[in-house]
Design an enzyme around this catalytic site. Structure first.
Site, PDB file in Angstrom:
ATOM      1  N   LYS A 192       0.843  -1.203   0.000  1.00  0.00           N
ATOM      2  CA  LYS A 192       0.000   0.000   0.000  1.00  0.00           C
ATOM      3  C   LYS A 192       0.876   1.249   0.000  1.00  0.00           C
ATOM      4  O   LYS A 192       0.622   2.204  -0.736  1.00  0.00           O
ATOM      5  CB  LYS A 192      -0.932  -0.014   1.226  1.00  0.00           C
ATOM      6  CG  LYS A 192      -2.056  -1.039   1.090  1.00  0.00           C
ATOM      7  CD  LYS A 192      -2.787  -1.340   2.391  1.00  0.00           C
ATOM      8  CE  LYS A 192      -3.797  -2.471   2.168  1.00  0.00           C
ATOM      9  NZ  LYS A 192      -4.429  -2.966   3.387  1.00  0.00           N
TER      10      LYS A 192
ATOM     11  N   ASP B 273     -11.106   2.795   4.473  1.00  0.00           N
ATOM     12  CA  ASP B 273     -11.441   1.376   4.321  1.00  0.00           C
ATOM     13  C   ASP B 273     -12.958   1.188   4.246  1.00  0.00           C
ATOM     14  O   ASP B 273     -13.424   0.079   3.963  1.00  0.00           O
ATOM     15  CB  ASP B 273     -10.888   0.591   5.529  1.00  0.00           C
ATOM     16  CG  ASP B 273     -10.074  -0.622   5.109  1.00  0.00           C
ATOM     17  OD1 ASP B 273      -9.935  -0.832   3.884  1.00  0.00           O
ATOM     18  OD2 ASP B 273      -9.593  -1.340   5.993  1.00  0.00           O
TER      19      ASP B 273
ATOM     20  N   GLN C  63      -4.799  -1.933   9.783  1.00  0.00           N
ATOM     21  CA  GLN C  63      -4.642  -3.235   9.123  1.00  0.00           C
ATOM     22  C   GLN C  63      -5.218  -4.339  10.015  1.00  0.00           C
ATOM     23  O   GLN C  63      -4.792  -4.507  11.158  1.00  0.00           O
ATOM     24  CB  GLN C  63      -3.151  -3.486   8.820  1.00  0.00           C
ATOM     25  CG  GLN C  63      -2.894  -4.740   8.019  1.00  0.00           C
ATOM     26  CD  GLN C  63      -3.462  -4.664   6.591  1.00  0.00           C
ATOM     27  OE1 GLN C  63      -3.379  -3.644   5.925  1.00  0.00           O
ATOM     28  NE2 GLN C  63      -4.055  -5.746   6.130  1.00  0.00           N
TER      29      GLN C  63
END
Ligand code: NAP
Length: 296
Positions: free
Chosen positions: A62, A129, A106
């Site tokens: 990422k 997200d 994460q």
């Protein structure tokens, strides 16, 4: 604009929905946009807790692509033994920091930590997200907000590779809040206009249900679940699943058999994985816009 005939095809003749190529196009587009805006510091921050190797690989990928897109990125790393309070404090710092536009925690967090209160701290503008209750609520209500990266990436693949959605039937396999549920909402919403069936582990005759579909999105995490007998000739098949097996990483779709029948198919790897990252970067630029850090 590329014509339908220009797309690469599998040996069986299906259009290969190449997520790596489309990711590169998207990254280049974001880079051009950031340049045109005079290089504002649009910032993605990630929070990585513990030493889970796949998580570390995902976070590294990422950041690499964020740099290529001209974004600034920050990674906050906490050790495996971090307490719930320490993780929440790290996220709160990013929430309060006006120089940070997108926040991604994460997942999964190490055992013993509860992700829910951590995710709840992220305001919808910074929730790149698309995971919080408020982001999900905005999606349901059709209001501006961030959509989960994987479902957003799937929609981009279908659009880019000319898969007709209006009036077509789709089956989404999997009902998680991360992938399946938002995917159903995106496919079914006005403008996309697909008639969607949500399948899960209790669905009876999954193969028969899938054979009715013009579009299959497989997000179950079951290696090679979707075999040739699931697929109507000419259907578009999108593989989201990732299973780690002795023979390596395997998707939910039996690619070799299904590509003989499908009209379009994603490779694994090189399909939805790269698109998840591309969508994260798009969400981060959108976040900077929502926060007024760059012009809308
Ligand atoms: P999840 O939370 O475990 O959900 C899996 C879903 O699949 C559940 O709804 C489950 O049904 C359903 N399912 C499981 N086995 C099934 C079967 N045999 N037949 C029909 N449905 C079945 O997983 P997730 O977070 O949504 O992720 C799904 C997969 O996508 C995983 O392999 C994950 O690693 C992968 N993934 C890939 C990307 C990417 O970028 N490509 C991104 C995110 C996730 P029940 O609800 O009935 O249990």
């Amino acid at each position: 604009m590329t014509s339908y005939d220009d797309f690469a095809r599998t040996p069986g003749g299906a259009i290969l929905m190449n997520g790596s190529l489309l990711r590169d196009e998207i990254v280049a587009g974001i880079r051009a946009e950031i340049d045109a805006l005079g290089n504002p510091a649009v910032c993605l921050a990630t929070v990585l807790v513990g030493s889970d190797e796949p998580s570390r690989i995902y976070v590294r990928a990422k950041h690499k692509k964020a740099a290529e897109a001209g974004l600034v990125s920050r990674n906050i790393e906490l050790r495996e033994t971090a307490t719930q309070g320490e993780v929440e404090a790290a996220v709160q710092d990013l929430v309060d920091d006006v120089d940070v536009h997108g926040i991604l925690v994460q997942l999964p967090l190490p055992g013993g930590l509860d992700p829910e209160p951590v995710i709840d701290l992220i305001p919808p503008e910074k929730d790149v997200d698309g995971l919080t209750e408020r982001s999900m609520g905005r999606l349901v209500r059709g209001r501006p907000g961030h959509v989960g990266c994987t479902p957003r990436g799937v929609m981009a693949l279908l659009r880019r590779y000319g898969v007709e959605t209006s009036g077509r039937r789709a089956v989404v396999i999997g009902r998680s809040t991360l992938v399946g549920l938002p995917q159903v909402l995106l496919l079914g919403r006005k403008g996309c206009d697909t008639t969607v069936t949500l399948a899960h582990s209790r669905t009876t005759d999954l193969a028969g249900v899938c054979r009715e579909a013009d579009i299959i999105v497989a997000a179950a995490g079951m290696a090679r679940l979707v075999t040739a007998d699931f697929v109507k000739p000419g259907a578009a098949v999108v593989d989201v699943g990732v299973s780690r097996t002795e023979s390596g990483i395997v998707g939910d779709v039996d690619f070799a058999a299904v590509q003989e029948i499908a009209g379009a198919i994603t490779p694994m790897p090189g399909g939805t994985g790269p698109m998840t990252i591309a969508s994260l970067l798009e969400n981060t630029l959108d976040a900077a816009r929502l926060l007024g850090a760059v012009p809308a």
